[in-house]
Design a protein around this motif. Structure first.
Motif, PDB file in Angstrom:
ATOM      1  N   MET A   1       7.639 -33.016  19.508  1.00 48.42           N
ATOM      2  CA  MET A   1       7.283 -31.976  18.703  1.00 48.42           C
ATOM      3  C   MET A   1       8.585 -31.412  18.059  1.00 48.42           C
ATOM      4  O   MET A   1       9.783 -31.339  18.494  1.00 48.42           O
ATOM      5  CB  MET A   1       6.877 -30.835  19.561  1.00 48.42           C
ATOM      6  N   LEU A   2       8.393 -31.014  16.753  1.00 45.95           N
ATOM      7  CA  LEU A   2       9.531 -30.322  16.030  1.00 45.95           C
ATOM      8  C   LEU A   2       9.784 -28.760  16.369  1.00 45.95           C
ATOM      9  O   LEU A   2       8.547 -28.300  16.450  1.00 45.95           O
ATOM     10  CB  LEU A   2       9.294 -30.336  14.594  1.00 45.95           C
ATOM     11  N   PHE A   3      10.817 -28.204  16.322  1.00 45.44           N
ATOM     12  CA  PHE A   3      11.142 -26.756  16.340  1.00 45.44           C
ATOM     13  C   PHE A   3      11.998 -26.399  15.311  1.00 45.44           C
ATOM     14  O   PHE A   3      13.049 -27.050  15.184  1.00 45.44           O
ATOM     15  CB  PHE A   3      11.645 -26.428  17.978  1.00 45.44           C
ATOM     16  N   ALA A   4      11.908 -25.479  14.690  1.00 45.30           N
ATOM     17  CA  ALA A   4      12.998 -24.742  13.980  1.00 45.30           C
ATOM     18  C   ALA A   4      13.520 -23.695  14.609  1.00 45.30           C
ATOM     19  O   ALA A   4      12.862 -22.769  15.214  1.00 45.30           O
ATOM     20  CB  ALA A   4      11.879 -24.031  12.697  1.00 45.30           C
ATOM     21  N   LEU A  52      19.732 -22.679   9.981  1.00 46.54           N
ATOM     22  CA  LEU A  52      18.488 -23.174  10.294  1.00 46.54           C
ATOM     23  C   LEU A  52      18.693 -24.651  10.773  1.00 46.54           C
ATOM     24  O   LEU A  52      19.483 -25.552  10.317  1.00 46.54           O
ATOM     25  CB  LEU A  52      17.579 -23.249   8.923  1.00 46.54           C
ATOM     26  N   VAL A  53      18.126 -24.978  11.880  1.00 44.56           N
ATOM     27  CA  VAL A  53      18.314 -26.292  12.491  1.00 44.56           C
ATOM     28  C   VAL A  53      16.946 -26.659  13.048  1.00 44.56           C
ATOM     29  O   VAL A  53      16.239 -25.883  13.678  1.00 44.56           O
ATOM     30  CB  VAL A  53      19.289 -25.986  13.815  1.00 44.56           C
ATOM     31  N   VAL A  54      16.469 -27.564  12.470  1.00 45.54           N
ATOM     32  CA  VAL A  54      15.161 -28.305  12.981  1.00 45.54           C
ATOM     33  C   VAL A  54      15.595 -29.403  13.795  1.00 45.54           C
ATOM     34  O   VAL A  54      16.308 -30.621  13.434  1.00 45.54           O
ATOM     35  CB  VAL A  54      14.391 -28.725  11.768  1.00 45.54           C
ATOM     36  N   ILE A  55      14.746 -29.233  15.110  1.00 45.67           N
ATOM     37  CA  ILE A  55      15.174 -30.283  16.149  1.00 45.67           C
ATOM     38  C   ILE A  55      13.792 -30.919  16.499  1.00 45.67           C
ATOM     39  O   ILE A  55      12.664 -30.443  16.475  1.00 45.67           O
ATOM     40  CB  ILE A  55      15.903 -29.964  17.403  1.00 45.67           C
ATOM     41  N   GLU A  56      13.825 -32.117  17.090  1.00 45.40           N
ATOM     42  CA  GLU A  56      12.641 -32.709  17.991  1.00 45.40           C
ATOM     43  C   GLU A  56      12.997 -32.341  19.485  1.00 45.40           C
ATOM     44  O   GLU A  56      13.979 -32.735  19.844  1.00 45.40           O
ATOM     45  CB  GLU A  56      12.500 -34.191  17.757  1.00 45.40           C
ATOM     46  N   ALA A  57      12.102 -31.886  20.202  1.00 48.83           N
ATOM     47  CA  ALA A  57      12.176 -31.536  21.531  1.00 48.83           C
ATOM     48  C   ALA A  57      10.781 -31.878  22.167  1.00 48.83           C
ATOM     49  O   ALA A  57       9.769 -31.754  21.787  1.00 48.83           O
ATOM     50  CB  ALA A  57      12.649 -30.244  21.641  1.00 48.83           C
ATOM     51  N   GLU A  58      10.774 -31.991  23.682  1.00 54.91           N
ATOM     52  CA  GLU A  58       9.603 -32.230  24.255  1.00 54.91           C
ATOM     53  C   GLU A  58       8.822 -30.924  24.497  1.00 54.91           C
ATOM     54  O   GLU A  58       7.627 -30.922  24.573  1.00 54.91           O
ATOM     55  CB  GLU A  58      10.247 -32.801  25.767  1.00 54.91           C
ATOM     56  N   SER A  59       9.491 -29.906  24.497  1.00 55.08           N
ATOM     57  CA  SER A  59       8.850 -28.328  24.792  1.00 55.08           C
ATOM     58  C   SER A  59       9.552 -27.343  24.241  1.00 55.08           C
ATOM     59  O   SER A  59      10.972 -27.496  23.835  1.00 55.08           O
ATOM     60  CB  SER A  59       8.666 -28.394  26.237  1.00 55.08           C
ATOM     61  N   GLN A  60       9.257 -26.240  24.347  1.00 54.87           N
ATOM     62  CA  GLN A  60       9.761 -25.041  23.740  1.00 54.87           C
ATOM     63  C   GLN A  60      10.888 -24.900  24.780  1.00 54.87           C
ATOM     64  O   GLN A  60      12.040 -24.309  24.184  1.00 54.87           O
ATOM     65  CB  GLN A  60       8.965 -23.813  23.999  1.00 54.87           C
ATOM     66  N   ALA A  61      10.636 -25.027  25.853  1.00 53.11           N
ATOM     67  CA  ALA A  61      11.888 -24.926  26.821  1.00 53.11           C
ATOM     68  C   ALA A  61      13.083 -25.712  26.642  1.00 53.11           C
ATOM     69  O   ALA A  61      14.265 -25.245  26.576  1.00 53.11           O
ATOM     70  CB  ALA A  61      11.322 -24.988  28.316  1.00 53.11           C
ATOM     71  N   ASP A  62      12.681 -26.910  26.363  1.00 53.63           N
ATOM     72  CA  ASP A  62      13.972 -27.899  25.904  1.00 53.63           C
ATOM     73  C   ASP A  62      14.543 -27.437  24.683  1.00 53.63           C
ATOM     74  O   ASP A  62      15.703 -27.565  24.521  1.00 53.63           O
ATOM     75  CB  ASP A  62      13.338 -29.276  25.610  1.00 53.63           C
ATOM     76  N   ALA A  63      13.763 -27.051  23.623  1.00 57.93           N
ATOM     77  CA  ALA A  63      14.288 -26.569  22.474  1.00 57.93           C
ATOM     78  C   ALA A  63      15.317 -25.442  22.768  1.00 57.93           C
ATOM     79  O   ALA A  63      16.469 -25.118  22.054  1.00 57.93           O
ATOM     80  CB  ALA A  63      13.278 -26.265  21.469  1.00 57.93           C
ATOM     81  N   ARG A  84      10.750 -21.681  16.997  1.00 58.58           N
ATOM     82  CA  ARG A  84       9.254 -21.759  16.507  1.00 58.58           C
ATOM     83  C   ARG A  84       8.850 -23.342  16.307  1.00 58.58           C
ATOM     84  O   ARG A  84       9.783 -24.035  15.658  1.00 58.58           O
ATOM     85  CB  ARG A  84       8.734 -21.255  15.301  1.00 58.58           C
ATOM     86  N   PRO A  85       7.694 -23.662  17.002  1.00 60.57           N
ATOM     87  CA  PRO A  85       7.145 -24.918  16.800  1.00 60.57           C
ATOM     88  C   PRO A  85       7.072 -25.181  15.348  1.00 60.57           C
ATOM     89  O   PRO A  85       6.439 -24.301  14.580  1.00 60.57           O
ATOM     90  CB  PRO A  85       5.994 -25.127  17.564  1.00 60.57           C
ATOM     91  N   TRP A  86       7.018 -26.338  14.604  1.00 61.59           N
ATOM     92  CA  TRP A  86       7.029 -26.374  13.169  1.00 61.59           C
ATOM     93  C   TRP A  86       6.404 -27.827  13.011  1.00 61.59           C
ATOM     94  O   TRP A  86       6.814 -28.751  13.618  1.00 61.59           O
ATOM     95  CB  TRP A  86       8.535 -26.461  12.599  1.00 61.59           C
TER      96      TRP A  86
END
Length: 96
Positions: A1-4, A52-63, A84-86
């Motif tokens: 999942m992506l997170f901003a 602004l950094v957009v990453i892929e992470a397994e979960s909100q906690a990982d982000a 925020r999930p994006w």
């Protein structure tokens, strides 16, 4: 999942940003494929004042762990950080 990850710098902390930038860039480069894109927000004088950094992470906690490990965060640069999930819908190169 992506997170901003949306970060706002503390007022009058440009020098801290500039001093910490080399380790921040190294950190982002070290994320490899997890990093989708990143860059600074600019103030009215075109000076960086956030990120602004957009990453892929397994979960909100990982982000959150990744965001907390950023040298800018460790140095105390940010006034606030929102994660925020994006969903990357338009112009996503991996969807082409």
């Amino acid at each position: 999942m992506l997170f901003a990850i949306l970060c706002n710098d503390k007022t009058d902390h440009l020098q801290l940003r500039m001093d910490t930038r080399p380790t921040h860039v190294e950190f982002l480069n070290g994320l490899g494929d997890k990093l989708k894109f990143a860059g600074p927000f600019l103030d009215g004088n075109n000076k960086p004042n956030g990120s602004l950094v957009v990453i892929e992470a397994e979960s909100q906690a990982d982000a959150e762990k990744i965001a907390a490990s950023d040298p800018y965060a460790v140095a105390g640069l940010f006034e606030s950080v929102t994660i925020r999930p994006w969903n990357w819908v338009f112009n996503n190169p991996s969807a082409a």
